[in-house]
Structure formats: C-alpha cells, structure tokens
Design a protein around this motif. Structure first.
Motif, short mmCIF file in Angstrom:
data_model
loop_
_atom_site.label_atom_id
_atom_site.label_comp_id
_atom_site.label_asym_id
_atom_site.label_seq_id
_atom_site.Cartn_x
_atom_site.Cartn_y
_atom_site.Cartn_z
N SER A 58 0.85 -1.21 0.00
CA SER A 58 0.00 0.00 0.00
C SER A 58 0.88 1.26 0.00
O SER A 58 0.53 2.27 -0.60
N LYS A 59 2.02 1.18 0.68
CA LYS A 59 2.94 2.32 0.63
C LYS A 59 3.53 2.48 -0.77
O LYS A 59 3.77 3.59 -1.23
N LEU A 60 3.76 1.35 -1.43
CA LEU A 60 4.32 1.41 -2.78
C LEU A 60 3.33 2.07 -3.73
O LEU A 60 3.71 2.84 -4.62
N VAL A 61 2.04 1.78 -3.53
CA VAL A 61 1.01 2.41 -4.36
C VAL A 61 1.05 3.92 -4.16
O VAL A 61 0.83 4.69 -5.10
N GLY A 62 1.39 4.34 -2.94
CA GLY A 62 1.43 5.77 -2.64
C GLY A 62 2.57 6.51 -3.33
O GLY A 62 2.57 7.72 -3.39
N LEU A 63 3.56 5.77 -3.83
CA LEU A 63 4.68 6.42 -4.49
C LEU A 63 4.30 6.81 -5.91
O LEU A 63 3.41 6.18 -6.51
#
Lengths: 659, 102
Positions: A58-63
C-alpha cells in the motif's frame, strides 16, 4: 512520499524474517511443543508476513508511478575484486504482486494444513518445512540480483524435496522427492551457466545493472540469446515444462496442502516470474522467445491431453498445472508479460482451491484418490463441492470468472503477436492454445462429475462410505476464501475489449506497465477488435462444447456409451493413460543407454583397460619403479659415502657461490 | 705477537685433518676423535678472531664454551651408542654397519 519509501525500507527485511523465525522455533523445539502452539507459531509468522506485505504494497502504491521500485541493502555479501554481490531486496510492481500471492495463499494453506495434517505424527516438522518454503520463496521474489534469487530458487527446491518426501517411510514417496530434486538440478545447471555468462559479460548480477547493460548495448543479441536459453532451461526444470516436467506429477506424493502451495500456486511459477523479471533481456533474443512460446504451447496441449484420462484426482490436477504453466510460458513467450503474470495470479487462486478441494475429498474418502471410487460427494461435502465447482468454472475459462480473463488474453496475444523468426507460427500457437483450452474444460468437468455427481459413491467399503463427511472448519475456511478470489481476482485485468480505453478496469496492466511496456512495445501486435471478438467466441464455444461432452459422458453412472468410445479409442487411450510413455522413455534412456554405456564402454573399456591397466599399472607404476631404482642406487648404507657426498656437495656449492 | 693468519692456518689444517679422518677411517672411535679435532679447529679460530678483531666483547669465547659443552655431551651420547652397537654387531667398523643400504 519519502516517508513511504522509508517505511518500505524499514519493513521489507521483516517479511522473509517472520517465516525464518517460525522455522527456527518449530525446527528446534517444535517436537516438544503442543500441536496448538506449533501451528500457532507457523500461522502467526505467515500472518505477520502477510500484514507487513499489505502495508509495504500500500505504501508502494502511494509512491509516484516512475519511482515504484525500492531497494534496500541488508549487507554486502560477496566482494571479490571487481565482482560484488550485495544481499539486498527490491520491492517493485512485480515483486509486490508475488509477495501478496505468496504470503496470502501461503497463509491460507497454513490454516488449511491445521485440519489436513491433524493427527500426523510429524506435525511440527511439516510446519517447519512450510515456513522454510515461504522464507525461500520470499527470497526468490524479493532478491534484487540473480544470486539472491538463486538462493531462493534452490531453497524452494529443497523445501519441495523435503515436502514431497514428507512421508518418507514409503520409499515411493522418497523416490518422488529425489526425482523432483534431480530433475530440478538439471535445470539449475542451465541457470547457473546463464549467471556465469552474465558475470563474464557485465561483471554483475544486479537486475538494475543488467537492464543498464541492455540499454547501453553491452549485452548483444548473441549473448542475450545464449544466456536466456540457459535461464529458460532453469525455468523448464522449476516450472515443469517439456522435457523436464516429469517430476511434477510424481510430486503429488506429498501431502495435499504441499501440492496446492508449492506445486500449483507458488514455486512452479518461479520460472515465469524469472522470465518476466528479466523481460528486457529476453526481448533481445527473439529465438529464445519463440522457443519459450512453442514449448509453452506444446506443454499446455500435451499435459492437457494426458489429464483427459487420468483416474487419480491429484494426477489430473498435476497435469492440469503443467498445462496451465504452459499457458503462462506461451504468454510470456509471445511478449504478453502482463498476461503471463495475470494468469500466474489467477491460476494460483483457482488451482489452490482445486487442490485444497481435492485434499478435502481425499480426507473425506479416507485417503482414496481414485475418482472411479468417488461420485455423489455433492450431498456429503457441500462446501467442498461448491468451492470446487467455482474453481472448475474458473479454470475452464467461463466469463466472468478469473480464468477466462487471463487465458483469453494469452490465447489472443498468441494469435496477434508477430513472430520475426517464423511468421506463421502464431497460428500454431493459437491452435495449440485453443485445443488445450478445450481439453482443459473436458478434463475438469470430467473430474467434477466423477467426483461430485454421477450417482452414488462407488466405493465398495460401506463402512467408509457412511463416514464421508465435510472437512473441518480450518479447511473449508481456506476453500471459501480462495474460491471467492477465484471468481474476482481476474477483474483486476479485464481485456481491453470490454471497456474501450477507459482505464479503470485495466489496473493490473497499468500497474505492471513501467516494468514491461518497453519490452512489450518491441513486439508487433495486430490490433483488430473484430478478430479479437471472433477468436474469443471461438475459444469459448470450444470450451462449452467440451463441457457438454463431458457432462453427457460423466454426469450419470459411467455409461455404456462411454465404454464403447473408450474401446474404440483404445490405442489413444492407452497412449494418454500411460502419459505418452515419457517416463519409460527416460527410464530407457538412463537405464539402458547411459548406464549400459557407462558400464560397458566407460568402465570396462576406458577405465579398466585403458586407465587402470595401461596408465596406472603401466606408465605410472613403471615410471615410479624405475625412478625408485635409480634413486635407490645412492642408498649404499655406507656412512662415509654419505659424508663424502655431503662434503663434496658443500664444496661444489661453495665453489659456485664464490665465483 | 703472533699474527692472526697463523691461527687461521692452524684452524684450517686441523679442520681438514679431522674431515679427512671422518671420511677415510673405518673405526668409529677414530671418526669421533676426528670430529673432536674439527670442533676444536673451529674453537681455535673463534677464540683467535675474538682476541684479534673483537677485543671489546666475549662472543667468540662464549661460543667456544658452548661448543666444548655440546661436544662433550655429543661424545658421551656417541660413545653410548657405539657400545650398544658393538654389543649387538661385535664390530666398530662403519663399513660393516650398512643395514640401511638399498
């Protein structure tokens, strides 16, 4: 944004750490712990891993889209001269998908195993191996260079070997484990040499460095062709493609959760993952791509045809797995990297459901795996029946279940991609793919009807029949969750046709785009909406035809009609039933050809006559005898002779030193 | 004072007499005496060099004492071996003691 990156870097090393800790605890003291605690430890490890994976993804999606690749170096591993390998992990679009699949399905299968392995005397050993497998698989998908990947690659092979031979008291199981290990070694040999070639060419094994070397033209087409061919040999072994697929059907000797986890959902897809991971390298080698596509299509067809006539419920699923893996390779071989990975994901869900369902049936049938003894299980095992039905629809490729979406994309791309080496090959690929889809539908419905419908249970032992009942909750829970995903997971990558450019459904391909679009752009694909619809309908019609066919033959008690057909097609039936005699062929090759050659020529002639008698007993022995005789002349035993030689030598040396 | 060269000449002559004795004579007792002669030839040279060239220290003298002590020890061990050999083989001639030959 940078905060997201920091979170990923902090959490990423934890993901493989949890199963490692679980493995160590269960492996060292699991024997002395109560069963409840053993599976609690193993499942907690997976749950922690899965939760962490969800957070980092989910953090990767935020990038932002162009920086969705986070690497973290844990320590410098090898540092020799100019060659260096660091132990580092990378999270990007591809590894995040694999991460979720491995930890998610892996976790569910751990839960399922609690029910399935209940009562086994090596309970803790089983969970130790399962955690070891997850740990190795996570290394494989997270490693940011080929060597870390290779550790995982070998690690999953080891775990697979240990789990296939889990019930090693039966020597057939141990032999199946060894077969898997040895066949995999043949593939690994190719993988290793491929790595050596890359080291020789660019002096590095980092995926990033390989990409840079490809972009700057250091890796030429020839090097790429040789290296990718060798890597594909590795993939053939791990992902059970012709000619190295023979281990996978035998791997069904292991416990069923293992078949579901390792030999269907995760490990066997490592080859596909590797090809997609190195897509920029493979695209440089059109010859390799053609070979991959051909072998994939042929494997899909070949294995599906064997699955048509098998009677062991797990054997059917095993050949089905080989066949579906063939589809994945067909997909990546024609440059549909996204499609291959999508099929990997959807297949992981429906095949895990099928295997776990089969495991549930096997438990219900008191470890009887022959479908001819089953039948009518619909009433006795309702949850297993419904989940298996969903997965069957999914694998056969019926809209809107997940299998349709991924398989249709692969088959369409097989037809539409232009091959630069053999221009007409796309028709062959499409034909094989479509026929395999038809056979898939037939053998899966045959399995379904023989197991769950067709009258009453055919087992003779009435005592057992009365006791057939639904499996415990831990097993049905996993089945229900997996079958739910077997329906919906495909929707993340609906075909372009269905929404005409509105990018909302196409999230899967948009997600992978930064990794593969460059390579996919190098393959010329025909865009023809009308043709795409037509082919989609043709394949679907073939699938429905074989559904009705299987329904007609197997819905009721095995009918007279079926038997007549079997009699009429006896030669083909025998050929398929005996798996094209490939095992016998390999056995003949090894036993008769290699062993006899080794015995007669290598041992009796070369070793015995030439090396032993001529070289060892002749040259070496004679030489040292003569030399010994000559040196022995000095050994007079006369003290004063020795003293004289010593003094003479001293003067001799003294004379030359003072010159 | 006598020149150093005379001492060196004496040392060399004594050393070669000893060496010749070791190489030629068959009797082990004579050989051992010859070895003593060689050692003492070295002792003479050490003492002479010490006296003529390095008067400020006593290294040469110290060495010669060591050699005398070691030679005494060696002679006693050698004679013990010789007696043991004689008891077994009834001979003291080295050309008869050739069991180590090829």
């Amino acid at each position: 944004m940078s905060n997201n990156k920091a979170v990923i870097m902090n959490l990423l090393p934890l993901i493989p750490m949890f199963p490692l800790i679980g493995m160590i605890i269960n492996g060292l003291i699991g024997k002395f712990l109560p069963k409840k605690l053993v599976h609690l430890i193993a499942i907690t490890a997976l749950l922690a891993s899965f939760t962490t994976s969800v957070i980092v993804v989910s953090k990767l999606v935020g990038l932002p889209e162009d920086s969705r690749s986070v690497s973290i170096e844990i320590f410098k591993w090898i540092n020799v001269g100019s060659f260096g390998v660091s132990f580092s992990f990378t999270l990007d679009q591809l590894s995040s998908i694999m991460l979720l699949v491995v930890t998610g399905i892996g976790g569910l299968i751990h839960v399922y195993s609690v029910g399935y392995m209940n009562g086994d005397k090596s309970y803790s050993r089983f969970f130790t191996y399962l955690n070891l497998f997850i740990f190795a698989m996570l290394l494989l998908v997270l490693g940011s260079n080929m060597l870390i990947m290779f550790i995982g690659w070998e690690g999953v092979g080891l775990a697979s070997y240990l789990l296939i031979g889990f019930w090693f008291e039966d020597s057939a199981n141990a032999a199946a484990g060894m077969k898997a290990f040895i066949v995999n070694r043949i593939g690994d040999f190719g993988f290793l040499i491929g790595m050596f070639i890359l080291i020789l060419t660019i002096g590095n094994l980092d995926f990033n460095s390989i990409k840079i070397a490809v972009d700057s033209g250091i890796i030429t087409g020839t090097v790429a062709t040789v290296a990718t061919m060798l890597f594909f040999v590795g993939a053939m072994g791990k992902s059970a493609q012709i000619p190295l697929y023979v281990w996978l059907p035998d791997a069904m000797a292991g416990p069923t959760p293992v078949s579901a986890l390792i030999h269907a959902a995760t490990m066997v897809t490592a080859g596909v993952y590797m090809v997609v991971r190195l897509n920029f390298l493979f695209i440089l080698a059109p010859a390799t791509m053609t070979v991959i596509a051909l072998i994939g299509a042929f494997t899909a067809f070949f294995a599906a045809s064997i699955a048509l006539v098998q009677n062991d419920i797990k054997k059917v699923l095993a050949y089905s797995t080989v066949s579906q893996l063939g589809y994945m390779f067909l997909g990546v071989g024609v440059g549909a990297f996204g499609g291959g990975i999508l099929h990997l994901v959807t297949h992981a869900f429906f095949k895990a459901t099928l295997f776990l369902g089969a495991g549930s049936v096997i438990i219900g049938m008191h470890h009887n795996q022959d479908m001819r003894n089953m039948g009518g299980l619909k009433k006795r095992m309702p949850i297993t029946h419904w989940t298996m039905l969903i997965a069957t629809i999914a694998i056969t490729g019926v809209l809107p279940f997940s299998g349709f979406i991924s398989k249709d994309e692969i088959i369409w791309r097989a037809f539409a991609s232009h091959n630069t080496i053999i221009p007409w090959i796309n028709y062959v690929l499409w034909g094989l793919g479509a026929l395999a889809a038809m056979m898939t539908s037939f053998y899966m419905w045959r399995l379904y009807y023989l197991t769950f419908q067709s009258g009453e249970t055919r087992l003779k032992d009435h005592h057992v029949v009365e006791h057939i009942k639904e499996s415990p909750k831990s097993m049905t829970f996993a089945l229900v969750v997996l079958s739910f995903f077997a329906i919906v997971i495909g929707w993340i990558g609906l075909p372009h046709l269905f929404y005409h450019g509105k990018g909302i459904f196409n999230s899967f391909h948009r997600w992978l785009e930064p990794l593969v679009s460059e390579s996919e752009a190098k393959i010329h694909v025909v865009h023809n909406t009308g043709l795409e619809w037509t082919l989609m309908i043709v394949v679907s019609v073939l699938v429905y035809i074989s559904f009705f066919w299987a329904r007609k033959w197997y819905r009721k008690e095995i009918s007279v009609n079926t038997k007549i057909w079997a009699e009429a097609l006896k030669p083909i039936h025998t050929l398929l039933y005996n798996k094209y005699f490939v095992d016998e062929l390999y056995y003949w090759l090894i036993d008769k050809l290699i062993l006899q050659f080794s015995h007669k020529v290598l041992w009796k002639t070369i070793d015995y006559i030439f090396i032993d008698n001529i070289i060892i007993n002749g040259l070496v022995a004679g030489g040292s005898k003569t030399l010994g005789f000559l040196v022995g002349l000095f050994q007079t035993g006369k003290l004063q002779f020795y003293a004289f030689v010593m003094v003479a030598a001293f003067f001799f040396i003294f004379y030359f030193m003072t010159l | 004072m006598v020149s150093l060269n005379l001492f060196i000449a004496l040392g060399i002559v004594l050393f070669f007499i000893g060496l010749l004795g070791v190489l030629i004579r068959r009797n082990i007792i004579i050989i051992m005496i010859s070895i003593e002669i060689m050692l003492n030839a070295i002792n003479i040279m050490l003492v002479a060099f010490n006296r003529y060239k390095f008067i400020e220290n006593n290294d040469g003298l110290t060495y010669s004492f060591f050699i005398i002590a070691v030679a005494a020890a060696e002679a006693s061990v050698g004679l013990a071996i010789l007696i043991a050999v004689y008891r077994k083989r009834k001979t003291v001639f080295v050309n008869k003691l050739n069991t180590m030959s090829n």
